[in-house]
Structure formats: structure tokens, C-alpha cells
Design a protein around this motif. Structure first.
Motif, mmCIF file in Angstrom:
data_model
loop_
_atom_site.group_PDB
_atom_site.id
_atom_site.type_symbol
_atom_site.label_atom_id
_atom_site.label_comp_id
_atom_site.label_asym_id
_atom_site.label_seq_id
_atom_site.Cartn_x
_atom_site.Cartn_y
_atom_site.Cartn_z
ATOM 1 N N ILE B 95 0.932 -1.255 0.197
ATOM 2 C CA ILE B 95 0.170 -0.201 0.339
ATOM 3 C C ILE B 95 0.792 1.012 -0.289
ATOM 4 O O ILE B 95 0.458 2.136 -0.612
ATOM 5 C CB ILE B 95 -1.145 -0.214 1.347
ATOM 6 C CG1 ILE B 95 -2.402 -1.093 1.396
ATOM 7 C CG2 ILE B 95 -1.357 0.957 1.847
ATOM 8 C CD1 ILE B 95 -2.893 -1.463 2.063
ATOM 9 N N GLU B 96 1.425 1.651 1.130
ATOM 10 C CA GLU B 96 3.084 2.369 1.216
ATOM 11 C C GLU B 96 3.232 2.612 0.250
ATOM 12 O O GLU B 96 3.434 3.704 -1.285
ATOM 13 C CB GLU B 96 3.575 2.114 2.247
ATOM 14 C CG GLU B 96 4.512 4.017 2.881
ATOM 15 C CD GLU B 96 5.744 2.766 3.834
ATOM 16 O OE1 GLU B 96 5.636 2.241 3.835
ATOM 17 O OE2 GLU B 96 6.347 4.482 4.117
ATOM 18 N N ASP B 100 3.636 5.843 -2.461
ATOM 19 C CA ASP B 100 4.486 6.521 -3.287
ATOM 20 C C ASP B 100 4.325 6.499 -4.247
ATOM 21 O O ASP B 100 5.061 8.027 -5.427
ATOM 22 C CB ASP B 100 5.461 5.559 -2.515
ATOM 23 C CG ASP B 100 6.431 6.795 -1.813
ATOM 24 O OD1 ASP B 100 7.056 8.025 -2.023
ATOM 25 O OD2 ASP B 100 7.600 6.763 -2.677
ATOM 26 N N TYR B 101 4.275 5.795 -4.819
ATOM 27 C CA TYR B 101 4.478 5.881 -6.808
ATOM 28 C C TYR B 101 3.287 6.813 -7.347
ATOM 29 O O TYR B 101 4.124 7.381 -8.075
ATOM 30 C CB TYR B 101 4.127 4.395 -7.038
ATOM 31 C CG TYR B 101 3.961 3.788 -8.898
ATOM 32 C CD1 TYR B 101 5.408 3.795 -9.315
ATOM 33 C CD2 TYR B 101 3.391 3.507 -9.491
ATOM 34 C CE1 TYR B 101 5.296 3.726 -10.428
ATOM 35 C CE2 TYR B 101 3.411 3.660 -10.530
ATOM 36 C CZ TYR B 101 4.993 3.671 -11.156
ATOM 37 O OH TYR B 101 4.840 3.633 -12.750
ATOM 38 N N PHE B 102 2.733 7.006 -6.939
ATOM 39 C CA PHE B 102 1.861 8.267 -7.426
ATOM 40 C C PHE B 102 1.594 9.494 -7.019
ATOM 41 O O PHE B 102 1.350 10.617 -7.365
ATOM 42 C CB PHE B 102 0.321 7.758 -7.251
ATOM 43 C CG PHE B 102 -0.576 6.533 -8.402
ATOM 44 C CD1 PHE B 102 -0.491 6.692 -9.728
ATOM 45 C CD2 PHE B 102 -0.644 4.870 -7.933
ATOM 46 C CE1 PHE B 102 -0.788 6.413 -10.339
ATOM 47 C CE2 PHE B 102 -0.639 3.978 -8.839
ATOM 48 C CZ PHE B 102 -1.244 4.293 -10.791
ATOM 49 N N ALA B 103 2.514 9.362 -5.581
ATOM 50 C CA ALA B 103 2.544 10.848 -4.930
ATOM 51 C C ALA B 103 3.821 11.205 -5.735
ATOM 52 O O ALA B 103 4.093 12.395 -6.206
ATOM 53 C CB ALA B 103 3.280 10.709 -3.703
ATOM 54 N N VAL B 115 4.229 12.759 4.195
ATOM 55 C CA VAL B 115 3.177 13.671 5.017
ATOM 56 C C VAL B 115 1.866 13.268 4.236
ATOM 57 O O VAL B 115 0.943 12.687 4.898
ATOM 58 C CB VAL B 115 3.387 14.983 5.022
ATOM 59 C CG1 VAL B 115 2.351 15.257 5.923
ATOM 60 C CG2 VAL B 115 4.537 15.244 6.079
ATOM 61 N N ARG B 116 1.671 13.210 3.249
ATOM 62 C CA ARG B 116 0.746 13.365 2.137
ATOM 63 C C ARG B 116 -0.474 11.781 2.675
ATOM 64 O O ARG B 116 -1.106 11.440 2.469
ATOM 65 C CB ARG B 116 0.380 13.805 0.764
ATOM 66 C CG ARG B 116 0.892 15.119 0.805
ATOM 67 C CD ARG B 116 -0.571 15.658 1.106
ATOM 68 N NE ARG B 116 -2.260 14.832 0.339
ATOM 69 C CZ ARG B 116 -2.971 15.382 1.154
ATOM 70 N NH1 ARG B 116 -3.447 16.339 2.474
ATOM 71 N NH2 ARG B 116 -4.053 14.904 0.514
ATOM 72 N N ILE B 117 1.074 10.982 2.070
ATOM 73 C CA ILE B 117 0.591 9.380 2.793
ATOM 74 C C ILE B 117 -0.096 8.795 3.893
ATOM 75 O O ILE B 117 -0.962 8.267 4.328
ATOM 76 C CB ILE B 117 2.032 8.321 2.395
ATOM 77 C CG1 ILE B 117 2.337 8.464 1.021
ATOM 78 C CG2 ILE B 117 1.711 6.729 3.046
ATOM 79 C CD1 ILE B 117 3.472 7.821 0.594
#
Lengths: 595, 312
Positions: B95-96, B100-103, B115-117
Motif C-alpha cells: 500500500i505504501e 508513494d509511486y503515485f505521489a 506527510v500526504r501518505i
């Protein structure tokens, strides 16, 4: 500072960098890399181990420290390893989204194609780091043996790094045009070929796109295999290699940013439907569906391409195409003119000009002319899925791809024809005539010539070549309307034209002239020269390099014009007919089946 | 002038001879939720894809935070969060890693990403499950993750295509709460779904699409008014000998819009705020009431009345 941080962020914040970083350190990867790498280095050392008394080895080991040699072998092994594995590691870059089907999310994220791909390039640093880590025991051995020149070693290591980056960028660039596996095979094959050429002990090594010329410079220099001044200096070879690789990398990066034309979706289209109605059925039929799947997938990446590119699409793409063609051609002309002038000075000092000089001069001019127009034919033609795409030339003005192609080809044709006509004329008027040189009659072929015939004879061949180029270009444009890949149609046109128009008529003419038994067939015999004259190769061959035999001494040129005029007419008619239906498809709304 | 977060202006989209969306116009202000309902093939997904810049309208325009999706799709995308109906996912990710990939794709820096995740995981109740592999997630958690991914870049406009599809009642309830929270944070939300009670619960306004046309659009009261549907319906049961007499009496009662006998029950509709007056009348006439039920007319009824079951 902010700009530097942004620049670094481009690499660090690329999603593919994170993914590649995560997948790099695995038992499988490390084990495989270690095995292949050590195998490569042992293979390099094998000749020495098998035959330590080999005279070549002895000569090298006598002139260089063994630590230095081993250091070079390690870097050579790393280069070979990178050539094999880096393209392989990059085959998944477009496959990932295809398997996961998250193209929509790529579009919506606003990511540019370069930022998406650049992570895969920069992650090669980590890969190179892994390779160097695996070589640590060898490096320890190198240090123990001693004799390593640190400055040379570090410079060579830098070149290996540049090479890894170049391989990665070129692989990604080719992946935009070919299936990933095919692109990988091309890059690996090309890399091996260039590495092999880079190893050749030749002066003015032109294959400076691998680290091998610099790696081997010390060996060749020490063994005395090369005596050229340029090659004896490591710094000049290093600079050439670095510049060569950086140029290729820069060009590939620019090409990735711009992207292929079929990465642009047309106005009335929607994602997943970039070509036309009926594609879904074709997709099912053709498992690999290179021509259909790739454009629609790439459109997702290129949807977020740079705004400037989007606004000046036509100007930038076709302008860059013209520049990329014109600059090397102009350089070739410049080098050629310099060589001719130098040669002329040496020759004319005797007060005579030999007949073959004229033939050489015109043949070289026509070779440059022909190659230029052949490249222009490939560059300025597009397959059926993009031919009538309308791209913005400047803001507010959209022009179809076909119009831009035609315009650019005509410009190149005029430039190249002008140069091919102008240079011999200038040469004749400004050098030959004022020098009052006469031609020594070398063979009977040139007995008719005078010192002024550079112009009077030269223009005919140029016109023949230009007309041939126009015919080939029109055939290519016509076939492109029925093909999905312009490279395939170009290949077909060149082969068909080459065989049917260039070779067969010439072979027929030669056969009529040479085989005496065939002369019984009067009709064939009489028509032999006329049929042979349809071939531009025949016309140019007889003009400059003498007749193949007396039968074809002066072929009727009119036949060439009739044959090529007919081909041009047929191509134009076909072009009009085929374009009518294709243009309608471009005006129609998007296809329902892909909705 | 305050512009709406989403402005859809006379949008049409055709595929060959099929008109998927036909001159649709509406607006969604910030902090509001618009539920989009309609039969299968009504054009909901096409409309959502046009709002999300994934399809270009043939005519008309969509503006997201004032940015035209035709003229400046990249600028519009920066404000958009689109949650598609299908779950497209890179392989072998936790999930992380997925977030992170899309962030990274959204261009967030390393610090911003962390922070956003954390924030989106907290909001979607994925906290503590970051290391779970995506491919093993249940449908509910997948939808949560998809929503979390949609929220990564903190978009002001959310377009959710069938977010509750395949969810169990508990997961649906949780998703509803998340969407309500997002609306309270000032986001403009368009949500398409076939689960009408959910739409009724979370939407401020509802749009009904049929055969590409927007048949109705507005809040529930407006929809009721447009379909001629009364505010409430009352179903009551009396003894069979009183049935006819009671029906006639109630039909003449002031405040009753319609009254009919269905399956031995009296069904009446009224626009009055409550139906106490009906009970009072029955008591006054000394009619024995065996069963009495009062309902608000729901979205399903409005939907059934306003659509004819046409598909494109």
C-alpha cells in the motif's frame, strides 16, 4: 539553489526511479549480476591464463603494469556487462502500465514523459554501483598488484558511467518506436557492434560512443600499434569519447521529450482509440499489434508533454527535422569541398586535369545528393495513422502532417539540387576556367570533354537523381497511406524500386548487349537500350563511368523521363484516391467500439 | 463573481452515430456533492471522463476551477482527483509503495510524500496497513486505497465513478462517511453510482441521466416537484368492510394529493409536513386502523418515474 533542487527533484521524484530502486537489491539480481560479471572478466583473462607466453600479451605486460591491465579489464568487463544487462532491465518501462492498466492515472497525474522515464535512466547509477560493489574483490587485487594510474582509471570509470546512461536513454528512445524486446535486441546488438569497432586500433577512431577507445588507448599506445599523434594522447581520446556519448545521450533525451508523432491523439479521438474504427477487432487478431497498441499507449504518456511543444508542435518537430538533416549535410558538403580544393591544388600544379577527376567530383556530389534525399524521404513521410493529423504550427494555425512533410521535402530537394548543381558550376567557373587547364585524355570515355563540361555534363545527372528522388518520395507517400509503419513502407519502396526500376532494366540491357544469341530477337535487341535507360543507375553509370559496353554507349534518356513521369503520374493519382477515404476517417467522430 | 468548482456547459460527445452525452449542463459548487445516476449506458462514465480530461467533448466545455478541459487540460488536471471504476495497479506493491509511486507521479517531494501518505491513510482508515500487499486486498480496502490515491495531491474537485461498487454494507457506510468528510473540507464532489440510497444520503444535488440527456438535476425537493411526486406517502390497512368508504373519505380530505387502493391497502400521497391529519380524520370517523405507515418518497421512486429505461 531552487533551480538546482528542482533539477535534482526531476530525478528523485520520478516514480520509475523509486520502483527500480526497490527492485534492484534482490538475491536473484545480485546473484545473476555477480555470476555474469565475473564470468565476463574471467573470459577476458582466459587467453592470458591459457597462454601466458603469447607474444602479444608479453608485449603488453612488458610495457604496462599488471595492476593497470587488470583495472582496464575490470572496466571493460563492466562495460560489456552493462551492454548486455542495461537494455534488458529497461524492457519493462512501458510494459508495467500495460499490465496494470493504469494509463488514465498516468494522464491525470500530469507527469511529463521525460519525468516518467528519467527515473529509469538515473537508476542505472544504482545498477553501476551494484556492479562496482560486485567487483570489489577484484579491485582489492588490482591494488595489491599495484601500478594503477588513478587519474586514468577514474577518467575511464566516468566514461563507463556515461556509457551506462547513454545505453539507458537510447533504449528508452527506441522503445518509443519499437516493441521493447526488439528495441532491447537492437541496443544490445548495436552496443556490441560499436564496442567491437571501438576496440579496433585505427587512427582517428570514429566510434567514440563506447569507452573502449579510451580504455584501450594506453594498451595500443604502449604497444606501439598506433603511432598517430591524436591517439597517443589519452586526454584527446577521453574528450572525444565523452563528447560522443554526451551528444548521443542529449539527442536521445530531446527525442524522448518530443516523442513520436503517433503519441499525439487526434482531435476527434479518445484514449484507447487512436487509429480508427475496427481496431479492436484487429487488436484481437494480431497478438502483438505493434502498430495499434503502441500509439494508443504512448498517447497516455505524451498527453502531458510540454506546453510549448504542444503550441508549436509543427514548427518544433519539422524545424528540428530540417535542422538535423541540414546540419550534417552542410558539414559533409563543407568537408567535401575542402577535400576537393586541396586535391585540385595538388593536381593542377602539373597544369593538367585528368578526366577521372570530373567523374569523381560528380559522383561524390551525386552521392551526397542521393543520400540526402533518401533520408529526407524517410524523415518527411508518415504512416496512415498520422498523415492527416493536424498539428499546431504556431498558436492558432494548424497544418496537416502531410502538408508539412511535402513542404520540408521540397525545401530539402531544392537545397540539395541547388548545391549539386551549384558547386560544380562554381568550381568550373572560379577554378578550372581561370586556370586554363586542359584535360589529359585518360580513356576514350572522356575524349569528348572540354574544360567547361563540369557544368554542361553535370546538370543532367543531377536532374536524373532529383527526379528519381521525387518518384521514390511519391511512391513512399502513396504506400504510407496503406501502411502502419513508415519504416516498413520505406523498406518496401526502396527494395521494389531498386529491383524493378534500377536493377531489372539495367540487367536486361546488359544481357542484350552481352549475350550474342539474344540478338536474334530483333525486337528485344532494339528495345534493349530504351528499357535499360529507364534505370537511373544505368543513366548515371554511363554518364560518368563509361559505357558498360558499346551497345549501351548512349542510352535514350527520354525513356528515363517517360518511365519516371509515368510513375509520378500513377503515384499522384493513387495518392489522391487513397487520401480521399483516409481524410474522411480523420474528420469522422471517434469510434464507438472503443468507448 | 464566485465560480463553481465544476461547470459543465452544453457538453456533447458522440461516438460514430451514437450520442453518448447530449447537451448536458450543470454546476457543482465547492463543498457540494452531486450524485449522478442513470441506467446502464446512460453516458455517466463518458461524462465523468470528460470532466476528468480523459475524453474531449465534441462541443460545449467543462471548466474545473475555471480551467477549460478543452483549452487547458493540464491546468484542470492539477485540481482533479478521479477515482475510476476499475482498479489499475502496478504489480507487486505494498500500500505504501503504491501511494508513494503515485505521489511521485503527482510531483510531490520526498518530504511532502511522507506527510500526504500518512494523511490519506488516516482519512481512509488504512493506517497500520501500509505494508500489506495491494494484490491481496479485499474489495473494500481496494476502494479505500483508490480513494487514498485520488486524494494524494489534495485535489479540490473529486470525480468518483462507482466508488461503492462491490462493497459490503459496512464498507459502504464507511465510504459514505469519508465522502461526507471530504465535502465538509470544501471539496466539490461528483459521484456516480447505482446504489441510490447512498446517493440520497450523501448528495446535496442529484442529476439523472438517460440516453445521454440530463433528465433532471437539483436537490431532492426540486426533483420531487419536477416529477410531480408528493413529499410523503402513507399506506394504511383497515378492515375490508371499511376499505371502500375510507378510501372515498380520504380522497376528499384536504391535503391529500392522491388516494388509491392497492392490494387491499389504501395508498395516499400528501405534501403536508406530516400525516397526523389523516389519523385524526380516521379517528373522527371511528374507523379501525389495522396498519399505518408513513414514508418519504425516495430517490428510487423519483428515478423510476423520471426515466423510461431508454439506453443509448
Amino acid at each position: 539553489m531552487i533551480a538546482v533542487r528542482r533539477f535534482l527533484g526531476l530525478f528523485r521524484n520520478s516514480p520509475t526511479y523509486g520502483r527500480d530502486q526497490a527492485s534492484l537489491i534482490s538475491g536473484w539480481n545480485v546473484g545473476l549480476a555477480g555470476l555474469v560479471l565475473n564470468g565476463t572478466i574471467l573470459m577476458t583473462l582466459l587467453p592470458l591464463m591459457l597462454d601466458p607466453n603469447d607474444p602479444d600479451w608479453q608485449m603488453i605486460t612488458e610495457s604496462m603494469e599488471f595492476g593497470q591491465i587488470l583495472g582496464l579489464i575490470l572496466l571493460g568487463g563492466a562495460t560489456a556487462f552493462a551492454t548486455l544487462l542495461i537494455p534488458m532491465r529497461l524492457t519493462s518501462v512501458f510494459m508495467g502500465p500495460r499490465i496494470g492498466r493504469y494509463f488514465d492515472q498516468i494522464v491525470l497525474s500530469g507527469i511529463t514523459p521525460l519525468r516518467f522515464l528519467i527515473g529509469k535512466v538515473t537508476s542505472q547509477n544504482l545498477f553501476l554501483g551494484l556492479v562496482l560493489f560486485l567487483l570489489l574483490p577484484w579491485f582489492v587485487l588490482v591494488l595489491a598488484l599495484g601500478g594503477l594510474e588513478w587519474s586514468t582509471f577514474i577518467a575511464n570509470l566516468f566514461l563507463v558511467w556515461l556509457y551506462c546512461i547513454m545505453l539507458a536513454v537510447v533504449m528508452l528512445w527506441l522503445s518509443l518506436y519499437f516493441n521493447e524486446v526488439l528495441a532491447m535486441l537492437l541496443v544490445v546488438g548495436g552496443g556490441i557492434f560499436l564496442c567491437a569497432l571501438g576496440c579496433a586500433p585505427i587512427p582517428y577512431q570514429p566510434f567514440v560512443v563506447t569507452p573502449f577507445p579510451a580504455l584501450l588507448q594506453g594498451v595500443y599506445s604502449a604497444s606501439g600499434m598506433i603511432e598517430d599523434e591524436y591517439f597517443r594522447s589519452f586526454s584527446s581520446v577521453f574528450a572525444s569519447c565523452a563528447l560522443g556519448m554526451m551528444t548521443v545521450t542529449g539527442m536521445a533525451l530531446a527525442a524522448i521529450s518530443v516523442g513520436p508523432l503517433y503519441g499525439i491523439i487526434r482531435d476527434n479521438s479518445t484514449f484507447g482509440e487512436v487509429v480508427r474504427a475496427g481496431d479492436s477487432k484487429r487488436k484481437r487478431r494480431f497478438r502483438f499489434r505493434l502498430h495499434i497498441q503502441r500509439p494508443s499507449e504512448l498517447a497516455f504518456f505524451y498527453e502531458n508533454r510540454d506546453d510549448k511543444l504542444r503550441r508549436f508542435e509543427g514548427l518544433l518537430r519539422w524545424g528540428a527535422g530540417l535542422v538535423l538533416l541540414a546540419v550534417p549535410v552542410a558539414l559533409v558538403w563543407k568537408v567535401y569541398i575542402d577535400v576537393i580544393l586541396r586535391f585540385f591544388k595538388a593536381m593542377s600544379s602539373g597544369g593538367e586535369l585528368y578526366g577521372w577527376f570530373f567523374a569523381e567530383l560528380m559522383t561524390a556530389c551525386h552521392t551526397i545528393h542521393g543520400v540526402t534525399l533518401l533520408i529526407a524521404t524517410l524523415l518527411f513521410s508518415h504512416s496512415r495513422n498520422t498523415t492527416y493529423l493536424r498539428v499546431p504550427l504556431i498558436p492558432g494555425r494548424r497544418v496537416s502532417v502531410s502538408s508539412l512533410d511535402t513542404l520540408c521535402f521540397v525545401l530539402v530537394l531544392l537545397f540539395s539540387t541547388g548545391m549539386t548543381l551549384g558547386f560544380p558550376a562554381w568550381f568550373n567557373l572560379s577554378l578550372v576556367v581561370p586556370s586554363s587547364l586542359s584535360e589529359a585524355v585518360e580513356s576514350y570515355n572522356y575524349s569528348r570533354m572540354t574544360s567547361a563540361n563540369f557544368v554542361s555534363e553535370g546538370w543532367k545527372g543531377t536532374i536524373v537523381l532529383s527526379l528519381t528522388a521525387v518518384t521514390v518520395y511519391l511512391l513512399q507517400r502513396t504506400l504510407c497511406l496503406a501502411m502502419w509503419m513508415k519504416s516498413v513502407s520505406f523498406f518496401l519502396v526502396v527494395v521494389l524500386y531498386g529491383v524493378l526500376i534500377c536493377v531489372l532494366p539495367m540487367a536486361f540491357g546488359l544481357m542484350m548487349g552481352e549475350v550474342h544469341e539474344l540478338r536474334e530477337y530483333q525486337l528485344l535487341y532494339r528495345s534493349g537500350p530504351a528499357i535499360a535507360a529507364a534505370s537511373p543507375a544505368m543513366i548515371l553509370g554511363t554518364q560518368y563511368w563509361g559505357r558498360p559496353n558499346s551497345f549501351l554507349y548512349d542510352p535514350p534518356w527520354a525513356m528515363f523521363y517517360v518511365a519516371h513521369g509515368s510513375l509520378i503520374l500513377v503515384s499522384v493519382l493513387l495518392l489522391r484516391r487513397l487520401s480521399r477515404t483516409l481524410r474522411l476517417e480523420y474528420l469522422n467522430a471517434a469510434a464507438k467500439e472503443n468507448h | 463573481m464566485v465560480t463553481a468548482a465544476i461547470e459543465i456547459d452544453n457538453v456533447t460527445k458522440t461516438f460514430d452515430d451514437l450520442i453518448a452525452v447530449n447537451r448536458v449542463s450543470f454546476q457543482v459548487p465547492r463543498g457540494a456533492t452531486l450524485g449522478l445516476i442513470g441506467p446502464n449506458g446512460a453516458g455517466k462514465t463518458t461524462l465523468l471522463r470528460m470532466i476528468s480530461t480523459l475524453a474531449v467533448p465534441d462541443s460545449g466545455d467543462v471548466r474545473v476551477e475555471g480551467k477549460s478541459v478543452r483549452e487547458n487540460p493540464r491546468a484542470a488536471r492539477a485540481h482533479l482527483g478521479f477515482m475510476p471504476a476499475e482498479f489499475g495497479c502496478p504489480r507487486n506493491m505494498s500500500i505504501e509503495e503504491y501511494l508513494d509511486y503515485f505521489a511521485c507521479m503527482y510531483g510531490l517531494t520526498t518530504a511532502e510524500r511522507a506527510v500526504r501518505i500518512r494523511d490519506v491513510c488516516e482519512l481512509t482508515d488504512l493506517m497500520g496497513r501500509e505494508s500489506v500487499m495491494v494484490k491481496g486486498l479485499s474489495t473494500g480496502n481496494r476502494q479505500r486505497l483508490l480513494l487514498a490515491k485520488t486524494l494524494l495531491h489534495d485535489p479540490s474537485v473529486l470525480v468518483l465513478d462507482e466508488p461503492a461498487s462491490g462493497l459490503d454494507p459496512r464498507a459502504r457506510n464507511e465510504l459514505r462517511e469519508i465522502i461526507k468528510t471530504l465535502a465538509s473540507l470544501g471539496k466539490a464532489i461528483i459521484i456516480s453510482s447505482h446504489i441510490l440510497p447512498d446517493i440520497e444520503d450523501i448528495s446535496d444535488r442529484v442529476g439523472i441521466l438517460e440516453a445521454g440527456r440530463l433528465v433532471l438535476e437539483g436537490d431532492l425537493a426540486t426533483l420531487r416537484a419536477h416529477t410531480g411526486t408528493a413529499q410523503r406517502s402513507v399506506r394504511l390497512k383497515v378492515s375490508s368492510e371499511d376499505l371502500e368508504r375510507t378510501s372515498q373519505m380520504l380522497a376528499q380530505l384536504r391535503g391529500v394529493s392522491t388516494c388509491e387502493i392497492r392490494e387491499q391497502m389504501i395508498v395516499l400521497s400528501t405534501d403536508e409536513p406530516n400525516s397526523n391529519f389523516v389519523l385524526a380524520a380516521l379517528l373522527q370517523q371511528d374507523i379501525r386502523v389495522l396498519q399505518f405507515a408513513e414514508n418519504e418518497v425516495n430517490l428510487e421512486e423519483i428515478f423510476m418515474r423520471s426515466t423510461a429505461g431508454k439506453v443509448t
